[in-house]
Design a protein around this motif. Sequence first.
Motif, PDB file in Angstrom:
ATOM      1  N   MET A  76      43.108  40.591  36.545  1.00 45.93           N
ATOM      2  CA  MET A  76      42.956  39.576  37.592  1.00 45.93           C
ATOM      3  C   MET A  76      43.735  38.326  37.199  1.00 45.93           C
ATOM      4  SD  MET A  76      39.544  38.189  39.523  1.00 45.93           S
ATOM      5  CE  MET A  76      39.423  39.713  40.467  1.00 45.93           C
ATOM      6  N   LYS A  77      44.591  37.831  38.093  1.00 47.31           N
ATOM      7  CA  LYS A  77      45.420  36.671  37.808  1.00 47.31           C
ATOM      8  C   LYS A  77      44.615  35.379  37.945  1.00 47.31           C
ATOM      9  CE  LYS A  77      49.482  38.645  37.190  1.00 47.31           C
ATOM     10  NZ  LYS A  77      50.275  38.495  35.943  1.00 47.31           N
ATOM     11  N   LYS A  78      44.917  34.433  37.067  1.00 46.62           N
ATOM     12  CA  LYS A  78      44.288  33.126  37.127  1.00 46.62           C
ATOM     13  C   LYS A  78      45.177  32.178  37.924  1.00 46.62           C
ATOM     14  CE  LYS A  78      42.090  33.726  32.607  1.00 46.62           C
ATOM     15  NZ  LYS A  78      42.003  33.202  31.218  1.00 46.62           N
ATOM     16  N   VAL A  79      44.571  31.465  38.881  1.00 46.28           N
ATOM     17  CA  VAL A  79      45.342  30.545  39.709  1.00 46.28           C
ATOM     18  C   VAL A  79      44.783  29.135  39.600  1.00 46.28           C
ATOM     19  CG1 VAL A  79      45.999  32.366  41.337  1.00 46.28           C
ATOM     20  CG2 VAL A  79      43.955  31.003  41.791  1.00 46.28           C
ATOM     21  N   GLY A  80      45.680  28.148  39.782  1.00 42.69           N
ATOM     22  CA  GLY A  80      45.274  26.762  39.751  1.00 42.69           C
ATOM     23  C   GLY A  80      45.885  25.993  40.901  1.00 42.69           C
ATOM     24  N   ILE A  81      45.270  24.878  41.240  1.00 39.56           N
ATOM     25  CA  ILE A  81      45.734  24.044  42.346  1.00 39.56           C
ATOM     26  C   ILE A  81      45.906  22.620  41.854  1.00 39.56           C
ATOM     27  CG2 ILE A  81      45.268  23.190  44.679  1.00 39.56           C
ATOM     28  CD1 ILE A  81      43.246  25.557  44.938  1.00 39.56           C
ATOM     29  N   ILE A  82      47.104  22.088  42.014  1.00 37.04           N
ATOM     30  CA  ILE A  82      47.369  20.678  41.716  1.00 37.04           C
ATOM     31  C   ILE A  82      47.399  19.935  43.052  1.00 37.04           C
ATOM     32  CG2 ILE A  82      49.048  19.037  40.797  1.00 37.04           C
ATOM     33  CD1 ILE A  82      49.874  21.174  38.775  1.00 37.04           C
ATOM     34  N   GLY A  83      46.428  19.053  43.239  1.00 39.33           N
ATOM     35  CA  GLY A  83      46.254  18.390  44.529  1.00 39.33           C
ATOM     36  C   GLY A  83      45.212  19.114  45.362  1.00 39.33           C
ATOM     37  N   SER A  84      44.046  19.322  44.760  1.00 38.82           N
ATOM     38  CA  SER A  84      43.038  20.204  45.375  1.00 38.82           C
ATOM     39  C   SER A  84      42.137  19.528  46.388  1.00 38.82           C
ATOM     40  CB  SER A  84      42.165  20.824  44.282  1.00 38.82           C
ATOM     41  OG  SER A  84      41.438  19.806  43.601  1.00 38.82           O
ATOM     42  N   THR A  85      42.183  18.200  46.495  1.00 36.82           N
ATOM     43  CA  THR A  85      41.192  17.527  47.341  1.00 36.82           C
ATOM     44  C   THR A  85      41.757  17.005  48.660  1.00 36.82           C
ATOM     45  OG1 THR A  85      41.535  15.476  46.083  1.00 36.82           O
ATOM     46  CG2 THR A  85      39.684  16.894  45.428  1.00 36.82           C
TER      47      THR A  85
END
Length: 344
Positions: A1-10
Motif C-alpha cells: 500500500m502506497k503512502k500519500v501526503g498532502i501539502i496544503g491540506s486545509t
Amino acid sequence: MKKVGIIGSTGYVGVELVRLLLNHPEVKLEAISSQSFKNQSIDSVYMNLKGITSLVCEDEDSVINKSDVIFTALPHGLSEKIALKTLEQNKLVIDLGADFRITDENIYEEWYGKKFDVADIHDFATYGLPEINKDTIKTSKIIANPGCYATSIELGLLPLVASNLISTKDIICDSKSGATGAGRGLSLSTHFTECNESLSAYKIDGHRHIGEIEEVLTSQSRDTVEICFTPHLLPINRGILSTIYTKLNNNEDLEIIHSVYKIYYENCPFVKVLDLGESANIKNIKYSNYCHISIHKDFRKDRLIIISCLDNMIKGAAGQAIQNMNIALGFEETAGLNLIPPAF
C-alpha cells in the motif's frame, strides 16, 4: 500500500483530497501539512472529519519524507521547489497549482507575471489531463493537474480541434463556477450577501486559464487555437458549466459530430457524451469525477454549441489528481473515484 501526503491540506481542494484519499483502496494517507493550521489536527479545522482522522498538520519536509506520493494544493509559485525535493528522492508529486501547467516559460510569464523558479525540472513534468496524456502520465515524476475551468473547456473542445471540424480563431467560452473555485480565503465577492441571488462575471479582461487552455488545445490541433473566455461566479458551492460557441468549418451534420465525440472518448471512463437532445447539467455531476458533455447546433447558422459540466472540486481538482495518481502507480484508473452523483 502506497503512502500519500498532502501539502496544503486545509484549503478546499486540500480537504477534498483528504476526504477522497481516506476512502481509496490502494493508498494510506500518511501525512499532511498546512501553513495556516500548523500543529493542529485536521478534524479541529473540519468537523466533518471528527472520529475519522486526527492527522496533525506537519511541516512540508516531514510530509515529503513520510510519503511515496505528494499532492501539492498550493497557490502558484510555491510548488517548484517542493517538486525539486521530491525529484531528488525519486518520489511522485502531483501539483494542483499552476506551476507546471504551462510548458512555455514565455506564456507562463505572460499570465502569471513571473518566470519559472526552477526551469530545469519542467522537463520532467507532464500535463495531467488523462484523456490525452495517459501514456506520459504513467512514467512522469511531476504531474501538473489541470485547472478546473481548463478541464471543462478542453474536454469540451478536444474532439473538434483534433478533427479540424471548427475554426480555431472563433471560439467563445462562457463558464460559470460555484464559489469553492475562489478558495477558502475571504473576499468581498464571495460573501453571502454579495453572491447570493446574483450572477457576476469576473476577470473579463483575461483569466489566467486562457494561456493553459490555448497551449493544450493548440498541441492537439493543426492550427493555433485562440479563445475568448469569460468566467462567472454562481451562488452555489460547487460545479462548473461551460457553454462553448464555435463555428463549423464545413457545417457537418450534428449526428456526425456526435459520433466523433463518442469515438474520441470511448476509452475515457469519466467523460460521458450525452445523447443528442440532452443537455449537460451541474446537478448530474456534483460530487463525482465525471464530466458530462452535450452537443447542440444552431440550425439557423453553422454554429455548434458545446456544454461541458463537471464538479470543480473533483474532476476539476482533487478527483482528477487521484485519477492521475492511479494511472502513474498502475492502479485501476477509477480506483477510489466510483462516486455516483446524487439525484437531487
